[in-house]
Design a protein around this motif. Structure first.
Motif, short mmCIF file in Angstrom:
data_model
loop_
_atom_site.label_atom_id
_atom_site.label_comp_id
_atom_site.label_asym_id
_atom_site.label_seq_id
_atom_site.Cartn_x
_atom_site.Cartn_y
_atom_site.Cartn_z
N UNK A 1 0.86 -1.18 0.00
CA UNK A 1 0.00 0.00 0.00
C UNK A 1 0.90 1.23 0.00
N UNK A 2 0.34 2.38 -0.33
CA UNK A 2 1.09 3.64 -0.30
C UNK A 2 0.39 4.56 0.69
N UNK A 3 0.88 4.53 1.93
CA UNK A 3 0.17 5.09 3.07
C UNK A 3 0.08 6.61 2.95
N UNK A 4 -1.15 7.10 2.88
CA UNK A 4 -1.36 8.53 2.73
C UNK A 4 -1.11 9.04 1.33
N UNK A 5 -1.16 8.14 0.33
CA UNK A 5 -0.90 8.54 -1.04
C UNK A 5 -1.89 9.55 -1.58
N UNK A 6 -3.11 9.53 -1.05
CA UNK A 6 -4.12 10.55 -1.39
C UNK A 6 -4.47 11.38 -0.18
#
Length: 630
Positions: free
Chosen positions: A333-338
């Motif tokens: 996952x890409x934590x805080x990507x949005x």
């Protein structure tokens, strides 16, 4: 701490210890050679530029042209000569990393899809602002890339009342039941949603490749609709067929659709599972929503948490080294990507080690191995993490000495590597590429990282061994040699051994040591790649070149403040002018850009911190250029 050398291709080592059901029975198609050039064709109507007759290149060239020559001339002038430019001096442009021109435009540049097919490795990356969809790069060796025309782009779509002319969001590339490469995604939004719903009610679709090089794509085929209380990307992981014969697909969301329906979502992010007991696509597809299988707000930092959706997810299994014979799975996952990553992690790629057993009919929930890493979660790359103020004075150690809200480097990553695109169920190379953000506003693609697992389920990674073909000789550093000068492009493998002189303080009582790269003649300026025993961290400090703070990652992968460090360390670094990637002990990776590299003469490499208690030597390899050589 020896660097793993998995070697190219899928060999016996890749399936050693794996259960038989994790060994693919797929017969690969004959390998292709990359053509020396591609031509461009143009369509008369800009709004339909993702047809077999379209230019498939840049928005400025989707006009009315009468011949292929006219279109090629437009590509040269409008898209290349007058396209986005590198924001910096020519010597700061990376030549080892792949940095296609559309990545110089401020935009989202996720690895939107990745696939190995007939011996060629395909990367698709977001380039909406210049291309109206995905860009496309192909490599024969995971090191040299060629940018080619042809990738999924926005088209006019209607589906049950929907009107959408929007870029394809981040998605996947896989093969269908007939072995045909297929790209899947949602167009990011619409003017009118499905069934006159919200404008973000846009279905998951696929487009099938029409040629072996994946440069021509067919019409949209819709799999199923998705609808949520707010607009989110619904980024899907690559679908896979599991051993039960069912197709599965994970979509990213937050956990509040059936509860508060508002932000911040205190339950965090959520993965929703869909399954087809029939085909992947076509007349006999039978997709149905199974429901949430993983919900988490946790991050690696004790004080951090997620309050929005998961972003640009990936999901793999049957990873080399898995102590459970291939049953372990890894969710990225890409934590805080949005946004929504509170005190962590600026959209950098994280991983969670999980198991997923079969339920009554379909696969069941994903269960994290919470006894590993940091409650089962860690980071692929620590480039967005820095050291807390006064950490040494306060005696902070390891993960507790870090904050995680700095600008990111490595993000939105996806894997490829095996001719069988099922990277969940079957063995094969698992090679990760990511979007590298540069401080100058441009971007590049990371160097490929080969993934494996340790016996205690920590993710191991090394630069792809194919990188060695760029080496042109070796320069050596030891206890008594001052510095060497490999130039702007180099690979460094430095090995250190420690003998604590203070038995009570142990390794943690030693001063920092490591190597300096991009050093200048005055010996006072450079980038330090160091081991900090007192902090339990690996650090990359480029503040001499204007970086805001040193970036750092833990050397111990648990929360235990008493965990002792090893007595040997390997720092493996690739220096590509203004981009540096570092992997320490095959575990702790840090990728970052150098903000103000002021002189192409600042290219020296040296060791520091050596003493009777710390010995070290380094092999420094000047590298040939691989990309952006025009």
């Amino acid at each position: 701490a020896e660097a793993l050398d998995l070697g190219p291709g899928v060999g016996s080592e890749n399936i050693k210890g794996m259960k038989p059901n994790h060994v693919s029975k797929m017969t690969p198609s004959p390998s292709l050679r990359l053509p020396s050039n591609f031509s461009y064709t143009c369509a008369a109507d800009k709004s339909h530029h993702q047809t077999p007759q379209s230019c498939n290149t840049c928005l400025d060239c989707c006009k009315d042209f009468e011949s292929e020559d006219d279109c090629n001339e437009c590509v040269k002038k409008a898209c290349q000569e007058n396209g986005p430019k590198w924001n910096g001096t020519n010597f700061t442009l990376p030549r080892i990393h792949y940095a296609p021109q559309c990545l110089y435009h401020a935009d989202w540049h996720d690895i939107a899809g990745a696939m190995t097919h007939q011996g060629l490795h395909h990367l698709f990356y977001g380039c909406d602002g210049t291309l109206g969809g995905w860009g496309h790069g192909i490599s024969e060796d995971l090191v040299h890339f060629v940018t080619v025309p042809g990738a999924p782009r926005r088209v006019n779509e209607t589906y049950h009342g929907m009107l959408s002319f929007s870029t394809p969001c981040s998605g996947f590339v896989t093969t269908d039941d007939q072995g045909i490469p297929s790209a899947g995604f949602r167009q990011c939004t619409s003017d009118k949603g499905v069934g006159e719903g919200h404008k973000w009610d846009v279905p998951i679709e696929i487009r099938r490749a029409q040629d072996p090089y994946l440069t021509k794509w067919g019409d949209s085929e819709f799999l199923f609709n998705v609808s949520y209380y707010r607009g989110i990307p619904y980024d899907p992981a690559r679908p896979w067929m599991d051993e039960d014969g069912n197709w599965y697909l994970l979509l990213s969301a937050d956990a509040c659709n059936e509860t508060t329906k508002e932000l911040p979502c205190e339950q965090g992010g959520q993965l929703i599972l869909y399954a087809s007991t029939g085909d992947f696509a076509g007349e006999f597809k039978e997709w149905e929503r199974i429901g949430p299988v993983y919900t988490s707000k946790d991050t690696v930092l004790p004080g951090g948490h997620l309050t929005k959706e998961m972003v640009t997810i990936d999901y793999i299994g049957a990873v080399k080294g898995d102590p459970y014979g291939g049953d372990t799975r890894i969710f990225f996952n890409n934590v805080g990507g949005n946004g929504g990553g509170i005190k962590c992690c600026s959209g950098t790629t994280s991983y969670s080690v999980v198991s997923q057993k079969r339920g009554e009919k379909f696969l069941g929930p994903m269960v994290p191995y919470t006894e590993t890493n940091f409650n089962g979660t860690s980071m692929v790359d620590w480039g967005a993490f820095g050291v807390k103020p006064m950490a040494r004075v306060k005696g902070l150690y390891g993960i507790r000495a870090l904050n995680g809200d700095h600008s990111r480097g490595f993000a939105m990553a996806r894997t490829l590597g095996s001719e069988d695109p099922n990277q969940v169920q079957y063995t094969g190379r698992k090679i990760m590429f990511a979007w590298l953000s540069h401080d100058n506003g441009n971007a590049a693609v990371s160097i490929g990282r080969e993934l494996s697992l340790s016996s205690d389920l920590v993710l191991l990674q090394q630069f792809v061994p194919e990188l060695k073909k760029l080496r042109k000789g070796v320069l050596s550093l030891g206890q008594d040699r001052g510095s060497v000068d490999p130039g702007l492009y180099s690979e460094v493998v430095a090995r250190f051994s420690v003998w604590p002189l203070d038995a009570e303080r142990g390794v943690r009582g030693l001063d920092d040591f490591g190597l300096r790269v991009l050093g200048c003649e005055d010996e006072g300026t450079g980038v330090d790649l160091s081991i900090s025993p007192s902090l339990g961290l690996a650090l990359v400090n480029a503040t001499d070149y204007g970086k805001d703070v040193a970036r750092a990652g833990p050397l111990v992968f648990n929360y235990d403040p008493e965990e002792e460090l090893p007595t040997s360390f390997t720092i493996h670094a690739v220096v590509d002018a203004s981009i540096i990637e570092v992997i320490v002990n095959n575990q702790t990776a840090i990728a970052m850009s150098v903000t103000n590299l002021s002189s192409e003469a600042c290219t020296k490499v040296s060791l520091f911190g050596l003493s009777p208690a710390v010995t070290g030597f380094a092999e420094v390899y000047p590298l040939k250029m691989a990309n952006q050589m025009q």
